[in-house]
Design a protein around this motif. Structure first.
Motif, PDB file in Angstrom:
ATOM      1  N   VAL A  78       0.836  -1.210   0.000  1.00 17.19           N
ATOM      2  CA  VAL A  78       0.000   0.000   0.000  1.00 17.19           C
ATOM      3  C   VAL A  78       0.864   1.250   0.000  1.00 17.19           C
ATOM      4  O   VAL A  78       0.348   2.348  -0.278  1.00 17.19           O
ATOM      5  N   ASP A  79       2.144   1.076   0.326  1.00 20.07           N
ATOM      6  CA  ASP A  79       3.012   2.252   0.334  1.00 20.07           C
ATOM      7  C   ASP A  79       4.458   1.773   0.174  1.00 20.07           C
ATOM      8  O   ASP A  79       4.816   0.658   0.568  1.00 20.07           O
ATOM      9  N   ILE A  80       5.289   2.641  -0.447  1.00 18.73           N
ATOM     10  CA  ILE A  80       6.727   2.398  -0.609  1.00 18.73           C
ATOM     11  C   ILE A  80       7.464   3.621  -0.102  1.00 18.73           C
ATOM     12  O   ILE A  80       7.158   4.761  -0.526  1.00 18.73           O
ATOM     13  N   THR A  81       8.398   3.397   0.803  1.00 19.79           N
ATOM     14  CA  THR A  81       9.216   4.486   1.333  1.00 19.79           C
ATOM     15  C   THR A  81      10.691   4.176   1.064  1.00 19.79           C
ATOM     16  O   THR A  81      11.065   3.022   0.797  1.00 19.79           O
ATOM     17  N   PHE A  82      11.514   5.219   1.154  1.00 21.41           N
ATOM     18  CA  PHE A  82      12.952   5.097   0.906  1.00 21.41           C
ATOM     19  C   PHE A  82      13.723   5.442   2.170  1.00 21.41           C
ATOM     20  O   PHE A  82      13.351   6.364   2.907  1.00 21.41           O
ATOM     21  N   ARG A  83      14.773   4.697   2.361  1.00 22.94           N
ATOM     22  CA  ARG A  83      15.705   4.976   3.455  1.00 22.94           C
ATOM     23  C   ARG A  83      17.097   5.050   2.853  1.00 22.94           C
ATOM     24  O   ARG A  83      17.568   4.086   2.239  1.00 22.94           O
ATOM     25  N   CYS A  84      17.783   6.183   2.984  1.00 26.36           N
ATOM     26  CA  CYS A  84      19.108   6.421   2.406  1.00 26.36           C
ATOM     27  C   CYS A  84      20.059   6.839   3.507  1.00 26.36           C
ATOM     28  O   CYS A  84      19.741   7.751   4.292  1.00 26.36           O
ATOM     29  N   ALA A  85      21.194   6.175   3.549  1.00 28.06           N
ATOM     30  CA  ALA A  85      22.246   6.516   4.517  1.00 28.06           C
ATOM     31  C   ALA A  85      21.689   6.535   5.927  1.00 28.06           C
ATOM     32  O   ALA A  85      21.870   7.519   6.683  1.00 28.06           O
ATOM     33  N   GLU A  86      20.938   5.475   6.314  1.00 24.84           N
ATOM     34  CA  GLU A  86      20.380   5.288   7.654  1.00 24.84           C
ATOM     35  C   GLU A  86      19.285   6.302   7.996  1.00 24.84           C
ATOM     36  O   GLU A  86      18.840   6.362   9.155  1.00 24.84           O
ATOM     37  N   GLU A  87      18.796   7.074   7.066  1.00 21.29           N
ATOM     38  CA  GLU A  87      17.750   8.059   7.347  1.00 21.29           C
ATOM     39  C   GLU A  87      16.597   7.870   6.376  1.00 21.29           C
ATOM     40  O   GLU A  87      16.799   7.537   5.206  1.00 21.29           O
ATOM     41  N   ASP A 127      30.353   2.577   4.649  1.00 18.56           N
ATOM     42  CA  ASP A 127      29.825   1.777   3.560  1.00 18.56           C
ATOM     43  C   ASP A 127      29.426   2.603   2.356  1.00 18.56           C
ATOM     44  O   ASP A 127      28.933   2.060   1.365  1.00 18.56           O
ATOM     45  N   GLY A 128      29.599   3.907   2.401  1.00 20.00           N
ATOM     46  CA  GLY A 128      29.201   4.744   1.298  1.00 20.00           C
ATOM     47  C   GLY A 128      27.719   5.112   1.364  1.00 20.00           C
ATOM     48  O   GLY A 128      26.948   4.619   2.207  1.00 20.00           O
ATOM     49  N   TYR A 129      27.318   5.985   0.508  1.00 15.70           N
ATOM     50  CA  TYR A 129      25.922   6.446   0.488  1.00 15.70           C
ATOM     51  C   TYR A 129      25.078   5.385  -0.224  1.00 15.70           C
ATOM     52  O   TYR A 129      25.288   5.072  -1.395  1.00 15.70           O
ATOM     53  N   TRP A 130      24.066   4.832   0.501  1.00 13.51           N
ATOM     54  CA  TRP A 130      23.227   3.792  -0.063  1.00 13.51           C
ATOM     55  C   TRP A 130      21.772   4.128   0.148  1.00 13.51           C
ATOM     56  O   TRP A 130      21.389   4.915   1.019  1.00 13.51           O
ATOM     57  N   CYS A 131      20.930   3.508  -0.632  1.00 16.28           N
ATOM     58  CA  CYS A 131      19.477   3.685  -0.537  1.00 16.28           C
ATOM     59  C   CYS A 131      18.807   2.328  -0.676  1.00 16.28           C
ATOM     60  O   CYS A 131      19.286   1.459  -1.415  1.00 16.28           O
ATOM     61  N   GLU A 132      17.658   2.177   0.061  1.00 12.74           N
ATOM     62  CA  GLU A 132      16.868   0.980  -0.055  1.00 12.74           C
ATOM     63  C   GLU A 132      15.398   1.342  -0.043  1.00 12.74           C
ATOM     64  O   GLU A 132      15.006   2.408   0.448  1.00 12.74           O
ATOM     65  N   CYS A 133      14.544   0.461  -0.558  1.00 16.67           N
ATOM     66  CA  CYS A 133      13.097   0.651  -0.574  1.00 16.67           C
ATOM     67  C   CYS A 133      12.453  -0.220   0.488  1.00 16.67           C
ATOM     68  O   CYS A 133      12.932  -1.325   0.775  1.00 16.67           O
ATOM     69  N   ASN A 134      11.315   0.260   1.020  1.00 20.18           N
ATOM     70  CA  ASN A 134      10.536  -0.488   1.983  1.00 20.18           C
ATOM     71  C   ASN A 134       9.083  -0.485   1.525  1.00 20.18           C
ATOM     72  O   ASN A 134       8.478   0.585   1.352  1.00 20.18           O
ATOM     73  N   ALA A 135       8.557  -1.681   1.302  1.00 19.80           N
ATOM     74  CA  ALA A 135       7.159  -1.831   0.863  1.00 19.80           C
ATOM     75  C   ALA A 135       6.310  -2.217   2.070  1.00 19.80           C
ATOM     76  O   ALA A 135       6.641  -3.160   2.797  1.00 19.80           O
ATOM     77  N   TRP A 136       5.197  -1.484   2.267  1.00 22.08           N
ATOM     78  CA  TRP A 136       4.373  -1.630   3.474  1.00 22.08           C
ATOM     79  C   TRP A 136       3.024  -2.213   3.103  1.00 22.08           C
ATOM     80  O   TRP A 136       2.461  -1.956   2.051  1.00 22.08           O
TER      81      TRP A 136
END
Length: 988
Positions: A78-87, A127-136
């Protein structure tokens, strides 16, 4: 102590509660797959788990200042959020979209976010600047915080994508350098690209055009970025540039110039000029040009002199001089007389001038010397008698008629005699089925000895009416008319004789015991009853090489050339197990290793020595032949492994340095060989088709092509190499009481060359006088001298001088097999029945290389022709069940190979894998002295197997297996040595 214990128990309970709480949170985060759907446990109910259709790329690059977009797609979310560099990225920066999956019809949620260069540069995480997706599965609400009674909703995290700022530096770590390379030599241009993110890819340009190394097989770009040119060509000359490219930019290095140069080589020498002196001593010269090829691009010029001069002597011309006048002749009817003189005092010689003036002097007769002749003035006063002329005419007519009648009678008599002889000849041909020998041939000579063969007359014309004449051992002297050797005046029946088909020029053979075919048909060599069979099959299977196996029953169906001597030929049926073919008394053999022939197939393989002059390659003045001319067949046979061809050579490696080359010819058997250079020893590459191992007296060649081969050498620049020659002297087995003829042969010091001469002289009825002697012959242009010394009393040489010379070029670069000189001795004392002398042989100006042949022969004793070189046993040939020799020496696999197949397989398993100690197949090649070009073995699937195949061919001595086991022990490979000891017995 009671309160303290209760306090510690309270702390323990609190710690246990915290651990249980953390464990429950972990369990809430765990995912499970049930029936193919993602499921997460939240409380006591199961919900559908989100599934990602698109996740962030593992590497994402920001080019210059342009942000990079990271996109995710998921279903059951129902929703997708992003988390980049622990934020967590604020929702206002999210870009969302909904659509239906075109194949499944499910609702798909898409979300994307942009990452700027500033955000990446301000982050300093490890670890460098990274991003991940979170599906809710549920949208978080600020009204209901997540507590133990209200856990967080189910969600799935995607893989992390690293975000980096792309760049590439301008300076190359290593740039290519201009260089020069010789034509057809390899060259490498080095390049190390600049640092960049992502790592740049290297490419090369030639004269501004990108090199496609996949299409241009001559160019190879290594993993390090270097450009390798396998064989430099003139077209490869130019400016080469190294390039590096990534998503940020493209960089190019400074250009490097590649120059392909050509070393100069001499053309062949011109003919010798005439002597520049018209009388007395002078010089004659010959020249050559540095144009084969000419030096190019600063290539080194040709070494040595462009002109050669040798002293010469021109016989001085002698002008002719008149002799004294002869006496006057009598006066003729014109009252004149004459006298003559000759130009022989001295006669003109050596292009001297002829006598001037005339040799005839005519004057009038004086002093009353004129005589009365009809028609003269004195005779005119006499009275003519008319009846005298009529009588003379009648006399002349009668004599003419008598002569005519006599001639007619003689012609008629001759015609009747010839007709009678022709009838008798036809009757003889109709009555005889076999040739009838003359009575004179059956009777011995008056002195009780057979008529000796004339060594100076080795051939005679073939009688056209006979089918039983034997062809010569080779056709060195065949002209337009077929010729045969003179073997004591007798011919051989057709059952034992090879037949040459004059139209196809092929050799056909009929073995004894076969039915005689019609005289107009070709006689073919049928299969012997004892044909060698496969060790695994009793009958011959279909061959890969055969197109019609029924028409290919023997080696003769391969259409061997007619000049092949059957005594220099070996053949056999080879199976997958392999075998070895050996030509007796020649030192020539071929080893066919196991696996060279496909399983289930049998191939008829042969090897022959070509002893005809026309088969020898044409050489330059510097080149010389070092081996027999070999012929292997059948042509076109596909081998899975190389065979090993072993033969002797005559290069003396102790004296001077050699440049050795192998030449080959793949032309059809009956076509003239077209010799091509295959390999130069020491200059092998991965593309070289053969490998040669040169020992002191033998050469072992590994090849998978069956054709003609020859070993040719020349002196290395600045040295004078030496080749070994062999001297052999022959004389008639039955000598004449009037004269004695000695023929001295000078041939290459190989067993085949000596055996060929012995067989030739044996067929002529001659005998070997002394053991063949070795002599060294040095490159340098000096002739070979032969002198007859210490001649016994009662004999004298028919030559003016007891001295003969063979020119240097005839021995070094000539194309004749059997060079020889003849010495004819005249018997001056009939009581002396023993001939003894010495024949000294040496090279001019090199008196240290001298050999002496001792000649001792008794005329009253008949010398038995030697079958082979004294001191060497005659090799046996394979004999069929019918007792007929097939002239084949074939060793089956169990006899030819010392190592059984299972032992060789175990040794390969031990030695093929490389190890850090280095005592693997590479050390084995070094220990067996076959590491001259080790890359040949490295390119094979099993290097050890090929090394052992070569070892089998090189080492035929009885102690070979013991030496191999000791070699393995010295290598500290006791495991491999134990295999030999276990399988073959400790007695080794």
């Amino acid at each position: 102590m009671g309160p303290t214990k209760r306090s510690m128990a309270g702390h323990s309970n609190l710690t246990l509660c915290l651990l249980l709480t953390l464990l429950s949170v972990v369990i809430l985060e765990c995912h499970a797959l049930v029936d193919g759907e993602a499921v997460v446990t939240t409380g006591s109910s199961d919900v559908r788990h989100p599934i990602f259709l698109q996740e962030p790329e593992p590497h994402n690059y920001i080019v210059k200042s342009k942000p990079v977009t990271i996109t995710c797609q998921a279903i059951n979310a129902v929703d997708i959020t992003f988390r980049c560099a622990e934020e967590w990225v604020p929702l206002k920066r999210h870009v969302r979209a909904d659509f239906t999956h075109p194949e499944t019809g499910e609702a798909v949620l898409q979300a994307s976010v942009e990452v700027t260069r500033q955000a990446v540069e301000e982050y300093f995480g490890i670890d460098g600047y990274w991003c991940e997706c979170n599906a809710w599965t549920e949208i978080p609400s600020p009204d209901r915080p997540w507590t133990g009674d209200n856990p967080p909703p189910a969600h799935v995290s995607s893989r992390r994508g690293l975000v980096q700022v792309a760049f590439i530096r301008k300076r190359f770590e290593r740039e290519p350098i201009s260089t020069s390379v010789e034509l057809e030599k390899p060259v490498q241009l080095h390049c190390l690209p600049p640092t960049g993110v992502p790592p740049p890819e290297v490419f090369w340009l030639k004269d501004g055009q990108v090199i496609n190394d996949k299409e241009e097989t001559n160019f190879i770009i290594s993993n390090e970025g270097n450009l390798i040119i396998s064989q430099a060509r003139l077209s490869d000359q130019g400016n080469f540039t190294c390039g590096a490219i990534n998503v940020a930019a493209t960089r190019k290095s400074e250009s490097a110039e590649l120059i392909v140069y050509v070393k100069g080589a001499w053309s062949t020498w011109s003919q010798w000029s005439d002597c520049d002196s018209k009388c007395g001593k002078g010089f004659q010269s010959r020249s050559r040009t540095c144009s084969n090829p000419a030096p190019l691009n600063n290539g080194s010029p040709c070494p040595g002199d462009w002109e050669q001069k040798v002293p010469c002597t021109t016989v001085c011309p002698v002008d002719g001089g008149w002799s004294t006048w002869a006496s006057w002749s009598t006066c003729n009817e014109d009252c004149k007389h004459f006298r003559r003189r000759r130009c022989d005092n001295p006669p003109p010689q050596n292009n001297g001038k002829h006598c001037e003036s005339t040799d005839l002097n005519i004057t009038n007769c004086t002093g009353g010397l004129c005589r009365e002749f009809p028609g003269s003035d004195v005779y005119a006063e006499r009275t003519e008698k008319p009846g005298q002329d009529v009588k003379d005419i009648a006399l002349y007519v009668g004599v003419s008629l008598a002569v005519l009648v006599l001639a007619t009678i003689i012609v008629i008599i001759i015609f009747m005699i010839r007709r009678k002889d022709q009838r008798q000849f036809d009757m003889d041909l109709g009555e005889r089925s076999l040739p009838q020998y003359d009575d004179e041939d059956k009777k011995p000579a008056k002195n009780g000895a057979m008529v000796q063969p004339d060594l100076t007359q080795t051939i005679a014309p073939v009688r056209t009416h006979s089918l039983y004449d034997q062809p010569p051992p080779n056709n060195n002297h065949i002209d337009a008319m077929e010729k045969i050797p003179m073997l004591n005046g007798h011919t051989h029946p057709v059952e034992d004789s090879p037949i040459i088909d004059k139209k196809s020029k092929h050799l056909y053979i009929q073995l004894p015991g076969e039915e005689k075919t019609d005289s107009t048909e070709k006689l073919t060599l049928q299969k012997s009853k004892a044909s060698l069979k496969s060790s695994t099959s009793g009958s011959r299977p279909q061959s890969e090489y055969d197109t019609d196996n029924s028409n290919r029953q023997s080696v003769t169906s391969n259409l061997l050339p007619s000049n092949i001597d059957v005594e220099a030929l070996a053949w056999g049926n080879i199976t997958h197990a392999g075998g070895m073919l050996t030509i007796p008394e020649t030192g020539v053999s071929v080893s066919i290793p196991e696996g060279a022939i496909s399983k289930g197939n049998t191939e008829e393989i042969f090897i022959a020595v070509c002893r005809d002059d026309k088969d020898r390659p044409k050489l330059s003045d510097k080149q010389t032949i070092l081996s027999p001319i070999l012929l292997l067949g059948p042509q076109g046979l596909a081998l899975h492994k190389p065979v090993i061809v072993s033969f002797q050579h005559c290069a003396s490696q102790k004296h001077g340095l050699w440049v050795m080359r192998v030449y080959g010819s793949g032309t059809a058997y009956d076509e003239p060989p077209a010799w091509k250079h295959l390999v130069t020893f020491g200059e092998e590459t991965l593309n070289t088709p053969i490998y040669c191992q040169v020992d002191t007296n033998c050469c072992h060649m590994m090849t998978d092509q069956l054709c003609r081969y020859a070993l040719i050498g020349e002196s290395m620049q600045g040295t004078a190499a030496m080749k070994r020659l062999r001297l052999a002297a022959f004389a008639p087995a039955v000598a004449s009481s009037i004269d004695y003829s000695i023929r001295v042969y000078v041939v290459e010091d190989t067993q085949d060359a000596v055996e060929g001469v012995i067989q030739l002289e044996k067929k002529l009825g001659a005998a070997l006088l002394d053991r063949p002697k070795q002599i060294l012959f040095q490159d340098g242009g000096n002739n070979l001298c032969l002198t007859i010394e210490e001649l016994a009393p009662g004999w004298r040489s028919k030559l003016t001088a007891n001295y003969q010379e063979i020119p240097f070029r005839h021995i070094w670069s000539g194309n004749q097999n059997n060079l020889h000189c003849s010495f004819s001795l005249e018997h001056t004392d009939g009581l002396q029945q023993t001939v003894s002398c010495k024949i000294g042989v040496y090279q001019k100006s090199i008196l240290g290389n001298r050999a002496v042949l001792q000649i001792v022969s008794n005329l009253t004793e008949k010398v038995i022709p030697s079958p082979t070189v004294p001191g060497k046993p005659r090799a046996s040939t394979t004999v069929s069940s019918s007792g007929c020799s097939s002239m084949v020496t074939l060793d089956q696999a169990q006899k030819a190979f010392r190592l059984p197949s299972q032992i060789k397989t175990k040794l390969c398993a031990y030695l093929d894998p490389p190890n850090s100690r280095g005592n693997d197949w590479r050390m084995l090649a070094q220990a067996l002295c076959v590491d001259r070009y080790i890359n040949f073995f490295a390119s094979k699937p099993s290097p050890t197997e090929h090394i052992l195949d070569l070892w089998e061919a090189r080492h035929r001595e009885e102690t070979a297996l013991t030496d191999l086991m000791n070699t393995l022990r010295v290598m500290d490979r006791f495991d491999a040595a134990a295999v030999l000891e276990k399988e073959l017995g400790p007695w080794l």
